[in-house]
Design an enzyme around this catalytic site. Structure first.
Site, PDB file in Angstrom:
ATOM      1  N   GLY A  65      37.415 -14.174-117.555  1.00 51.14           N
ATOM      2  CA  GLY A  65      38.438 -13.670-118.480  1.00 51.14           C
ATOM      3  C   GLY A  65      39.825 -14.202-118.183  1.00 51.14           C
ATOM      4  N   ASP A  67      41.778 -13.456-115.772  1.00 52.97           N
ATOM      5  CA  ASP A  67      41.905 -13.738-114.338  1.00 52.97           C
ATOM      6  C   ASP A  67      41.508 -15.197-114.051  1.00 52.97           C
ATOM      7  OD1 ASP A  67      42.184 -13.307-111.607  1.00 52.97           O
ATOM      8  OD2 ASP A  67      40.417 -12.015-111.414  1.00 52.97           O
ATOM      9  N   SER A 155      41.827  -4.244-118.896  1.00 52.96           N
ATOM     10  CA  SER A 155      40.553  -3.493-119.011  1.00 52.96           C
ATOM     11  C   SER A 155      39.854  -3.652-120.359  1.00 52.96           C
ATOM     12  CB  SER A 155      40.729  -1.985-118.724  1.00 52.96           C
ATOM     13  OG  SER A 155      40.853  -1.751-117.344  1.00 52.96           O
ATOM     14  N   GLY A 157      38.472  -6.304-121.721  1.00 54.29           N
ATOM     15  CA  GLY A 157      37.420  -7.321-121.779  1.00 54.29           C
ATOM     16  C   GLY A 157      36.161  -6.774-121.127  1.00 54.29           C
ATOM     17  N   TYR A 159      35.730  -4.971-118.663  1.00 54.25           N
ATOM     18  CA  TYR A 159      35.821  -3.591-118.197  1.00 54.25           C
ATOM     19  C   TYR A 159      35.647  -2.567-119.328  1.00 54.25           C
ATOM     20  CZ  TYR A 159      37.023  -4.791-113.325  1.00 54.25           C
ATOM     21  OH  TYR A 159      36.996  -5.227-112.018  1.00 54.25           O
TER      22      TYR A 159
HETATM   23  N1  AR6 Z   1      45.565 -14.806-122.357  1.00 57.39           N
HETATM   24  C1  AR6 Z   1      45.644 -13.534-122.783  1.00 57.39           C
HETATM   25  N2  AR6 Z   1      44.570 -12.697-122.820  1.00 57.39           N
HETATM   26  C2  AR6 Z   1      43.380 -13.194-122.411  1.00 57.39           C
HETATM   27  C3  AR6 Z   1      43.209 -14.511-121.946  1.00 57.39           C
HETATM   28  C4  AR6 Z   1      44.380 -15.336-121.927  1.00 57.39           C
HETATM   29  N3  AR6 Z   1      44.332 -16.611-121.495  1.00 57.39           N
HETATM   30  N4  AR6 Z   1      41.898 -14.683-121.603  1.00 57.39           N
HETATM   31  C5  AR6 Z   1      41.277 -13.514-121.866  1.00 57.39           C
HETATM   32  N5  AR6 Z   1      42.152 -12.613-122.354  1.00 57.39           N
HETATM   33  P1  AR6 Z   1      39.258  -9.422-119.044  1.00 57.39           P
HETATM   34  P2  AR6 Z   1      39.284  -6.769-117.754  1.00 57.39           P
HETATM   35  C6  AR6 Z   1      41.959 -11.209-122.764  1.00 57.39           C
HETATM   36  O1  AR6 Z   1      37.780  -9.374-119.174  1.00 57.39           O
HETATM   37  O2  AR6 Z   1      38.569  -6.165-118.895  1.00 57.39           O
HETATM   38  C7  AR6 Z   1      37.680 -10.541-114.597  1.00 57.39           C
HETATM   39  O3  AR6 Z   1      36.486 -11.169-114.237  1.00 57.39           O
HETATM   40  C8  AR6 Z   1      40.566 -10.754-123.126  1.00 57.39           C
HETATM   41  O4  AR6 Z   1      40.260 -11.155-124.449  1.00 57.39           O
HETATM   42  O5  AR6 Z   1      39.890 -10.673-118.614  1.00 57.39           O
HETATM   43  O6  AR6 Z   1      40.485  -6.046-117.183  1.00 57.39           O
HETATM   44  C9  AR6 Z   1      38.425  -9.945-113.412  1.00 57.39           C
HETATM   45  O7  AR6 Z   1      38.232 -10.733-112.242  1.00 57.39           O
HETATM   46  C10 AR6 Z   1      40.710  -9.244-123.010  1.00 57.39           C
HETATM   47  O8  AR6 Z   1      41.273  -8.723-124.201  1.00 57.39           O
HETATM   48  O9  AR6 Z   1      39.804  -8.275-118.021  1.00 57.39           O
HETATM   49  C11 AR6 Z   1      37.801  -8.602-113.283  1.00 57.39           C
HETATM   50  O10 AR6 Z   1      36.591  -8.659-112.523  1.00 57.39           O
HETATM   51  C12 AR6 Z   1      41.755  -9.063-121.909  1.00 57.39           C
HETATM   52  O11 AR6 Z   1      42.298 -10.357-121.677  1.00 57.39           O
HETATM   53  C13 AR6 Z   1      37.501  -8.206-114.702  1.00 57.39           C
HETATM   54  O12 AR6 Z   1      37.385  -9.426-115.419  1.00 57.39           O
HETATM   55  C14 AR6 Z   1      41.184  -8.534-120.613  1.00 57.39           C
HETATM   56  O13 AR6 Z   1      39.849  -8.974-120.449  1.00 57.39           O
HETATM   57  C15 AR6 Z   1      38.623  -7.413-115.327  1.00 57.39           C
HETATM   58  O14 AR6 Z   1      38.222  -6.977-116.594  1.00 57.39           O
END
Ligand code: AR6
Length: 205
Positions: A65, A67, A155, A157, A159
């Site tokens: 994601g 991260d 959270s 994505g 999560y």
């Molecule tokens: N810019 C902005 N938003 C983004 C980008 C970007 N480049 N890429 C993805 N998103 P997630 P979580 C959005 O899953 O749910 C990781 O593996 C995405 O569409 O990244 O907090 C970490 O290491 C979503 O709306 O984070 C943790 O293990 C949002 O970012 C876990 O995921 C968050 O999705 C954290 O899960």
């Protein structure tokens, strides 16, 4: 455009057909909340102390994601800086709801604030943990004299946090800091999330 950059406007690349979808809301006479669609790894505000927030996990050593995108764009120095963050217990550098700060290396901002939102279905009080993740990130930013800060939808994505509920927590927590930043941005990755956030901001601000 160079004129916008010269005026100190945020530089940010829009990824989709929504064009430059940006909505602005006044948090106080001197502070603005902006909701926009895009990729947070290219967000910055020229010539200012600025930070993006990373939706990390408790180990703080990267992931998928946003991260993964942040680590790829920042380069391997970011992973090395995260490894330097002390563990508070085995395998945990940043407990859920807390935040840690590092430099941003190859990213265009000065800092990355790493925070850990709740895993929605296993956290007993997801709303408390999510508001803590935003609040502790904003406190840490304030303590580091950051004036411009951008958040993704923490959270929302893998999560699994429901978008509407998450947007209410995110925006109401930012509102607690209405005098502390020049601009707080939400940089959202899809039309769907952008639309939910913009609707909630219209309701709450
Ligand atoms: N810019 C902005 N938003 C983004 C980008 C970007 N480049 N890429 C993805 N998103 P997630 P979580 C959005 O899953 O749910 C990781 O593996 C995405 O569409 O990244 O907090 C970490 O290491 C979503 O709306 O984070 C943790 O293990 C949002 O970012 C876990 O995921 C968050 O999705 C954290 O899960």
């Amino acid at each position: 455009p160079s004129s916008a950059a010269a005026a100190g406007a945020p530089r940010f690349r829009v990824l989709s057909s929504m064009g430059d979808a940006v909505e602005s809301f006044q948090l106080s006479p001197s502070s603005v909340l902006k909701i926009q669609k895009g990729d947070i790894t290219v967000w910055s505000v020229d010539g200012s102390t600025d930070a993006i927030v990373n939706a990390a996990n408790e180990r703080m050593l990267g992931g998928g994601g946003v991260d993964g995108a942040i680590h790829r764009a920042a380069g391997p120095e970011l992973l090395a800086a995260c490894e330097e963050v002390p563990e508070v217990k085995p395998g945990v550098r940043c407990p859920t709801g807390e935040s840690r700060i590092t430099p941003a290396f190859r990213l265009p901002v000065s800092h990355v604030i790493h925070t850990v939102g709740p895993i929605y279905y296993s956290n007993k009080q997801p709303e408390v943990s999510l508001s803590n993740a935003y609040r502790n990130s904003l406190r840490l930013a304030k303590g580091n004299n950051i004036r411009y800060i951008a958040f993704p939808a923490i959270s929302c994505g893998v999560y699994g946090y429901p978008l509407k509920e998450a947007s209410k927590v995110a925006i109401s927590t930012v509102k607690e800091f209405s005098d502390d930043f020049k601009e707080v941005h939400f940089v959202l990755f899809s039309d769907e999330i952008y639309n939910v956030w913009a609707e909630t901001a219209r309701e709450l601000l």
